[in-house]
Every structure is written in structure tokens, then in C-alpha cells.
Scaffold this active site. Structure first.
Site, short mmCIF file in Angstrom:
data_model
loop_
_atom_site.label_atom_id
_atom_site.label_comp_id
_atom_site.label_asym_id
_atom_site.label_seq_id
_atom_site.Cartn_x
_atom_site.Cartn_y
_atom_site.Cartn_z
N GLY A 36 -23.68 12.66 18.70
CA GLY A 36 -24.09 11.50 19.49
C GLY A 36 -22.96 11.02 20.40
O GLY A 36 -22.20 11.83 20.95
N ASP A 38 -20.25 9.57 19.59
CA ASP A 38 -18.97 9.93 18.97
C ASP A 38 -18.53 11.32 19.45
O ASP A 38 -17.36 11.53 19.85
CB ASP A 38 -19.17 9.90 17.45
CG ASP A 38 -17.90 10.00 16.64
OD1 ASP A 38 -16.81 10.04 17.23
OD2 ASP A 38 -18.00 10.04 15.39
N GLY A 124 -29.11 5.11 17.42
CA GLY A 124 -29.38 6.55 17.51
C GLY A 124 -29.72 7.08 16.13
O GLY A 124 -30.69 6.64 15.49
N TYR A 126 -28.51 6.43 13.34
CA TYR A 126 -28.50 5.43 12.26
C TYR A 126 -29.80 4.63 12.19
O TYR A 126 -30.01 3.86 11.25
CB TYR A 126 -27.27 4.52 12.36
CG TYR A 126 -25.99 5.15 11.85
CD1 TYR A 126 -25.91 6.52 11.57
CD2 TYR A 126 -24.84 4.39 11.64
CE1 TYR A 126 -24.74 7.10 11.11
CE2 TYR A 126 -23.66 4.96 11.17
CZ TYR A 126 -23.62 6.32 10.91
OH TYR A 126 -22.46 6.89 10.44
P1 ADP Z 1 -25.42 5.69 15.67
O1 ADP Z 1 -25.04 6.72 14.64
O2 ADP Z 1 -24.57 4.43 15.57
O3 ADP Z 1 -26.88 5.42 15.71
P2 ADP Z 1 -25.54 7.51 17.96
O4 ADP Z 1 -24.37 8.18 18.61
O5 ADP Z 1 -26.52 8.37 17.25
O6 ADP Z 1 -24.91 6.38 17.02
O7 ADP Z 1 -26.32 6.68 19.04
C1 ADP Z 1 -25.92 5.42 19.53
C2 ADP Z 1 -26.40 5.30 20.97
O8 ADP Z 1 -25.49 6.00 21.82
C3 ADP Z 1 -27.79 5.90 21.24
O9 ADP Z 1 -28.52 4.98 22.04
C4 ADP Z 1 -27.46 7.15 22.04
O10 ADP Z 1 -28.51 7.48 22.96
C5 ADP Z 1 -26.23 6.70 22.80
N1 ADP Z 1 -25.37 7.73 23.39
C6 ADP Z 1 -25.25 9.05 23.07
N2 ADP Z 1 -24.34 9.64 23.88
C7 ADP Z 1 -23.90 8.68 24.75
C8 ADP Z 1 -22.98 8.66 25.84
N3 ADP Z 1 -22.31 9.74 26.22
N4 ADP Z 1 -22.78 7.47 26.50
C9 ADP Z 1 -23.44 6.35 26.12
N5 ADP Z 1 -24.32 6.31 25.10
C10 ADP Z 1 -24.55 7.46 24.42
#
Ligand code: ADP
Length: 172
Positions: A36, A38, A124, A126
Site C-alpha cells: 500500500g 507504506d 486500505g 486495514y
Molecule cells: P492501511 O493499512 O492503513 O489501511 P493502506 O496503505 O492499505 O493502509 O491504505 C491507506 C490509503 O492509502 C488507501 O486509501 C490507499 O488507496 C492509499 N494509498 C496507497 N498508495 C498511495 C500513494 N502512493 N499515495 C497516497 N495514498 C496511497
């Protein structure tokens, strides 16, 4: 004198491309670089970021830690850990999610950041429902009594429209 309040902005972008003092990472509690947002942040920052995260080693849900931004345009990355929706009681989800925003903002102020960008924490993998999560995010951003830019960076136009609707609802 009127208090200087945060300026809230909502953008649809890849958070790794933003020119801000701080970007916030949705990390896991073991601070092991994952997928994601991260994964995207670690890829853009280079391997030093993962090493710095793993040197800190742990961050419970709701807390926040800071590292340099390495190859990113952002000077720092603040890593915060959202609660996993299915693993907490409903009321604890919202309390812990609010803590993520509050603790990240406090850490940004302590590092003199003038601009901070958040992804949509917890919505996302979570699994936190985005409409209420956006209300928590904007509530905490609005409470932030510093003259900083607080940017909510959404990765899709549909997420951005949910955040915009929440901001409009508040601004009347
Ligand atoms: P969590 O585990 O906290 O749910 P995720 O990474 O799965 O975290 O998702 C959190 C949000 O970040 C989601 O809305 C996802 O679409 C978004 N996301 C993923 N990649 C990026 C990026 N490069 N820039 C901004 N937001 C992003």
C-alpha cells in the site's frame, strides 16, 4: 489576536510526489516496510528508510514515530499505525484513528513542519470505512491550532470526493 489555524487541503495524488515538510506513512506496528502507501513511500525514499523504521522497531496503534525522508522531497516521514478495523471495538477504532492524526500533527509541530500530508489512514487493507474515517481526519486537522498546511492526499478521485464532501459539510 485571532489564533492562526491550519489550512486544510484535499488533493488527489501520489503522496510520494508532494513537496511538503512531512509526509505521513500508514505503517504496521512492527515498522516492517509493507504494501500500500507504506510500500510506495519506501520505494520512493530508498532502502535507508526501511532500515530507519526497523531500527525504531515498534509503534503501537495510534502512536507515531519520525524518520528522515531520505530520497523523498519531504524532509521527514512520520509513521503512524492505524487500528485494524476488524480487531477492535468500534469505539476504540475511532479513538485510535484520532490518536494517529493527533500524534502525527504534534510530532510535525515538534519538528517545526510548516506542511504535512496524510494518506487516508486505515482505509486500505486495514478496512476502516472511509466516510467516518474522513470525518475523524478532518476533525483532527481542524483542531490543529498552528498556521501549517494540512493536506489530505487521496489516492483516487472517489476517495477525494468523500473527503471534499466532509470538508464542505463542515464549512456549511
Ligand atoms: P492501511 O493499512 O492503513 O489501511 P493502506 O496503505 O492499505 O493502509 O491504505 C491507506 C490509503 O492509502 C488507501 O486509501 C490507499 O488507496 C492509499 N494509498 C496507497 N498508495 C498511495 C500513494 N502512493 N499515495 C497516497 N495514498 C496511497
Amino acid at each position: 489576536m485571532a489564533a492562526a489555524l491550519a489550512r486544510i487541503e484535499i488533493v488527489h495524488a501520489d503522496i510520494t510526489t508532494l513537496e511538503v515538510d512531512v509526509i505521513v506513512n500508514a505503517a504496521n506496528s512492527r515498522l516492517i516496510p509493507g504494501g500500500g502507501v507504506d510500500g510506495a513511500i519506501n520505494k520512493a525514499a530508498g532502502p535507508e528508510l526501511g532500515k530507519a523504521m526497523m531500527a525504531i522497531g515498534r509503534c503501537p496503534a495510534g502512536e507515531a514515530v519520525i524518520t528522515p525522508g531520505f530520497k523523498l522531497k519531504a524532509k521527514h516521514v512520520i509513521h503512524t499505525v492505524a487500528p485494524v478495523y476488524a480487531q477492535h471495538r468500534e469505539q476504540d477504532v475511532w479513538r485510535l484513528l484520532a490518536n494517529c492524526y493527533r500524534n502525527a500533527l504534534a510530532l510535525a509541530v515538534a519538528h517545526d513542519a510548516q506542511s504535512i500530508a496524510f494518506p487516508s489512514l486505515g482505509t486500505g487493507v486495514y478496512g476502516i470505512p472511509i466516510t467516518r474515517a474522513s470525518a475523524v481526519a478532518i476533525d483532527e486537522g481542524a483542531k490543529h491550532a498552528h498556521a501549517a498546511r494540512v493536506i489530505f492526499c487521496c489516492f483516487s478521485e472517489s476517495d477525494a470526493s468523500i473527503y471534499r464532501a466532509e470538508l464542505d459539510r463542515r464549512n456549511g
